[in-house]
Design a protein around this motif. Structure first.
Motif, PDB file in Angstrom:
ATOM      1  N   LEU A 459       0.934  -1.079  -0.020  1.00 10.20           N
ATOM      2  CA  LEU A 459      -0.026   0.017  -0.066  1.00 10.20           C
ATOM      3  C   LEU A 459       1.072   1.434  -0.015  1.00 10.20           C
ATOM      4  N   VAL A 460       0.496   2.073  -0.621  1.00  6.85           N
ATOM      5  CA  VAL A 460       1.239   3.552  -0.728  1.00  6.85           C
ATOM      6  C   VAL A 460       0.306   4.787  -0.490  1.00  6.85           C
ATOM      7  N   ASP A 461       0.811   5.874   0.008  1.00  2.79           N
ATOM      8  CA  ASP A 461      -0.098   6.766   0.122  1.00  2.79           C
ATOM      9  C   ASP A 461      -0.232   7.884  -1.096  1.00  2.79           C
ATOM     10  N   ASP A 462      -0.964   9.016  -0.894  1.00  2.00           N
ATOM     11  CA  ASP A 462      -0.909  10.020  -2.238  1.00  2.00           C
ATOM     12  C   ASP A 462       0.345  10.263  -2.850  1.00  2.00           C
ATOM     13  N   ALA A 463       1.460  10.394  -1.963  1.00  2.00           N
ATOM     14  CA  ALA A 463       2.884  10.671  -2.415  1.00  2.00           C
ATOM     15  C   ALA A 463       3.598   9.633  -2.754  1.00  2.00           C
ATOM     16  N   GLY A 464       2.993   8.308  -2.738  1.00  2.52           N
ATOM     17  CA  GLY A 464       3.758   7.170  -3.094  1.00  2.52           C
ATOM     18  C   GLY A 464       4.573   6.668  -1.908  1.00  2.52           C
ATOM     19  N   GLU A 465       4.499   6.982  -0.781  1.00  2.00           N
ATOM     20  CA  GLU A 465       5.268   6.404   0.115  1.00  2.00           C
ATOM     21  C   GLU A 465       4.465   5.362   0.626  1.00  2.00           C
ATOM     22  N   VAL A 466       5.570   4.204   0.926  1.00  3.30           N
ATOM     23  CA  VAL A 466       4.711   2.864   1.431  1.00  3.30           C
ATOM     24  C   VAL A 466       4.074   3.154   3.002  1.00  3.30           C
ATOM     25  N   VAL A 467       3.010   2.478   2.871  1.00  3.06           N
ATOM     26  CA  VAL A 467       2.153   2.361   4.239  1.00  3.06           C
ATOM     27  C   VAL A 467       2.304   0.998   4.808  1.00  3.06           C
ATOM     28  N   GLU A 468       2.714   1.102   5.907  1.00  2.00           N
ATOM     29  CA  GLU A 468       3.121  -0.116   6.597  1.00  2.00           C
ATOM     30  C   GLU A 468       1.772  -0.782   7.401  1.00  2.00           C
TER      31      GLU A 468
END
Ligand code: WTA
Length: 660
Positions: A459-468
């Motif tokens: 999963l990633v957030d709007d900015a493309g950062e991985v969501v753990e």
């Protein structure tokens, strides 16, 4: 189902629903299971390519590949240099192994007629029909359109295409002539295979008439092959001299044996059109070697299929990807005996499914949450009185399954002894991607659990950062064998749609959540795609068919939460000046959409409004309409050009009668 298994179900469901509730694999299930421990995950993670090569090794190849994967985002090539034939893998090799007498399909027609088709018989039909296609001028690399009911001739037609290296494009029999025509034209198909009609709740769906209307605007079609199904039940079938031929007549004159083409692993196996965020459906391309490898593996592993003893039933329609992968290619590649059912669950009565399961001793059932929720609504009478003890594994697909439905399925249908596997995947992924393994995974009702071995989801957030932990967009971080190879004749749109939103990732279009223990929970689409009864429908496509009507000035469509079908289509419509907001007009518009796209796209409700809520830059605010349709608080409406508009719409929608 035995009474003892059925009895406690309804009373006990609430007990099963607490957050803490875990459903480990039933006792003894791991013994002899296809995947019996977790080591497969580790092995696949350490060497994904090696893992997939091992899976590909269980198919029969004319020539082995020299390279497992060539990957240059967004283009993957799997098993490069390898050659194989799909029909050989689904049929010849089982017959050669002495399994010719094994049942491939138990066909159950809606009117109650049945046919049992062995692997040897299916192969004989496929070879003959492959020669029929050749006789009609179909060559390797051509496209063939198929528009049929759920009868054995449908898989025969598909497999015959694979035998001679033609790509098929199956169009769901519930689609309209316009939808069929557009798909034929996009693929420039040479031949259309259809039937005189199909049975639907005792009535005839006039497939041939629809086909004729489509072909009138599809100049690439040279021949139409017509299988007999409904006969003259609704009058004689129109046949065009020189263009149309009866299936039976052609088969009677065809040569019985047909050498299979040796296809490259990357050759196009089929096209399947699916709704996207624009009005134009996308032609999803699937390849030969990678696709077959992953559908065969996932079918075996996710449903724990033992082909020598299981009777498997996927209650989807072959017109959708679920039917392609899990009624035709996966089960046949594994030598499975399947039920093939033509009709609906409630015809002639609500016992139909349970009767089928009982009669064929079905051991694996795969269906959509909408069906499960419908059964729950029917009440405790169903499936009472039926022996469902043959069931071993239950699958779910197409939409998020709510915990109540999951638990009802587990308890009332499975009697508490069958693992429930919720399977997440898409037309684009070709095969199951996220699902439990029944002998290994402890399930939580409503969660699709974890990515399968060899698959990597994040999963990633709007900015493309991985969501753990928590919510995000579902992405896939590396190529997989059954992935789409592109959109037919539109490479740019392929890259743009799937591989551009987040760098280096495939973006699925779904939102999901990871809980404290890393379980994945699918939350539904985050784009303009609706999901009604597990079928993908584009809001834009429905909007364009509404504005196609002469009375409509503007339309906005949203998918609103629906207790049974997951989502329901709600249309907000502004009529042209002077038109009256009558319920007849609403009915007329609903019919118009059904005519242009197909009955599945018919809006449940049409709400007339003099204006649609728009931003000051003129963009329709669908999010607000969705809030209105779902009866939610509207929150901040200050970006609206005219905030009073939504209040008015809210007032109107609360007065609107809906279908049913
Ligand atoms: C949804 C059907 C939640 C999802 C195989 C996806 C699901 C779309 C599940 C693809 C599931 C499918 N849980 N949602 N188990 N399975 N979906 O292409 O939104 O018809 O993107 O393929 O259905 O639909 P499609």
């Amino acid at each position: 189902m035995s009474d003892s298994a059925h009895e406690p179900a309804h009373a006990a469901i609430s007990d099963f629903l607490s957050e803490e509730r875990r459903f480990p694999p039933p006792e003894g299930f791991a013994e002899g299971a296809v995947v019996s421990d977790r080591s497969l995950y580790e092995r696949a993670e350490a060497d994904p390519e090696g893992f997939w090569a091992e899976q590909a090794g269980s198919l029969e190849w004319f020539q082995k590949w020299h390279t497992v994967l060539e990957w240059e985002l967004p283009n993957a090539r799997w098993f490069v240099g390898g050659t194989l034939n799909v029909s050989v893998n689904c049929l010849d090799r089982h017959v050669a192994a002495g399994l010719g007498e094994r049942v491939a399909y138990y066909f159950e027609g809606e009117p109650g007629d049945t046919r049992t088709i062995s692997y040897a018989e299916l192969l004989a039909d496929v070879e003959r029909f492959a020669n029929v296609l050749k006789g009609l001028g179909v060559r390797r690399g051509d496209r063939v359109a198929i528009y049929m009911p759920m009868i054995p001739e449908l898989p025969v037609a598909m497999l015959a295409c694979t035998r001679i290296g033609a790509a098929h494009s199956v169009v769901f029999g519930g689609f309209s002539p316009d939808a069929l025509r557009d798909r034929i034209n996009d693929a420039a198909a040479k031949v259309l295979i259809t039937a005189d009609g199909g049975w639907r709740r005792g009535a005839v769906v006039a497939l041939k008439e629809n086909a004729d209307a489509a072909v009138a605007g599809a100049p690439s079609i040279e021949h139409v092959v017509v299988a007999r199904r409904t006969g003259d039940a609704d009058g004689p079938t129109p046949m065009t001299e020189g263009r149309d031929e009866w299936w039976d007549d052609l088969m009677a004159g065809a040569d019985p044996s047909c050498e299979p083409e040796q296809m490259e692993a990357e050759d196009l196996l089929y096209l399947l059109y699916t709704s996207g965020t624009t009005a134009k459906p996308k032609g999803i391309m699937h390849s030969t070697g990678g696709y077959l490898t992953q559908v065969a593996f996932t079918h075996r592993a996710v449903f724990d299929v033992h082909p020598e003893s299981d009777v498997y039933w996927c209650a989807a329609d072959i017109g959708w990807v679920t039917g392609h992968s899990y009624i035709v290619y996966g089960p046949l590649a594994n030598g499975t005996s399947s039920v093939l059912y033509e009709g609906t669950p409630d015809f002639p009565d609500k016992d139909r499914w349970w009767d089928i399961i009982e009669r064929y001793r079905v051991s694996i059932l795969y269906c959509a949450p909408t069906a499960i929720r419908t059964f729950m609504k029917w009440g405790a009478e169903y499936p009472d009185g039926h022996d469902l003890s043959s069931l071993r594994v239950l699958g779910s697909v197409g939409e998020p399954i709510n915990p109540e439905a999951w638990t009802w399925y587990w308890q009332t249908i499975g009697g508490g002894k069958c693992p429930v596997v919720d399977t997440w995947w898409q037309t684009e992924t070709g095969a199951i991607m996220i699902a439990p393994l029944p002998a290994v995974t402890t399930c939580k009702p409503g969660s699709a659990t974890f990515a399968l071995p060899g698959i990597s989801a994040e999963l990633v957030d709007d900015a493309g950062e991985v969501v753990e932990r928590g919510g995000g967009y579902l992405t896939l971080t590396r190529p997989w064998p059954a992935m789409l190879r592109g959109l037919y004749q539109d490479p740019e749109r392929y890259r743009e749609t799937y591989w551009s939103r987040f760098e280096g990732r495939y973006f699925a279009g779904d939102g999901a959540k990871l809980d404290e223990e890393g379980y994945l929970w699918l939350l539904g689409r985050v784009d303009d795609v609706m999901n009604v009864s597990g079928h993908r429908i584009s809001t834009t496509e429905v909007e364009s068919s509404l504005v196609d009507h002469p009375s409509v000035a503007e339309a906005a469509v949203v998918g609103a939460k629906d207790e049974t079908t997951g989502q329901a289509i709600i249309a907000f419509v502004t009529l042209r000046g002077g038109q009256e907001h009558t319920s007849e007009r609403g009915e007329d518009l609903r019919r118009h959409v059904a005519k242009l796209i197909g009955p599945i796209a018919r809006p449940k409700t049409v709400i007339f409004t003099d204006e649609l809520p728009k931003t000051r830059s003129g963009k329709i605010m669908r999010r607000l309409l969705k809030d209105v349709a779902e009866g939610r608080d509207l929150g901040d409406t200050t970006t609206l050009a005219d905030p009073l508009v939504v209040e008015e719409i809210r007032r109107l929608s609360s007065q609107q009668p809906t279908e049913e």
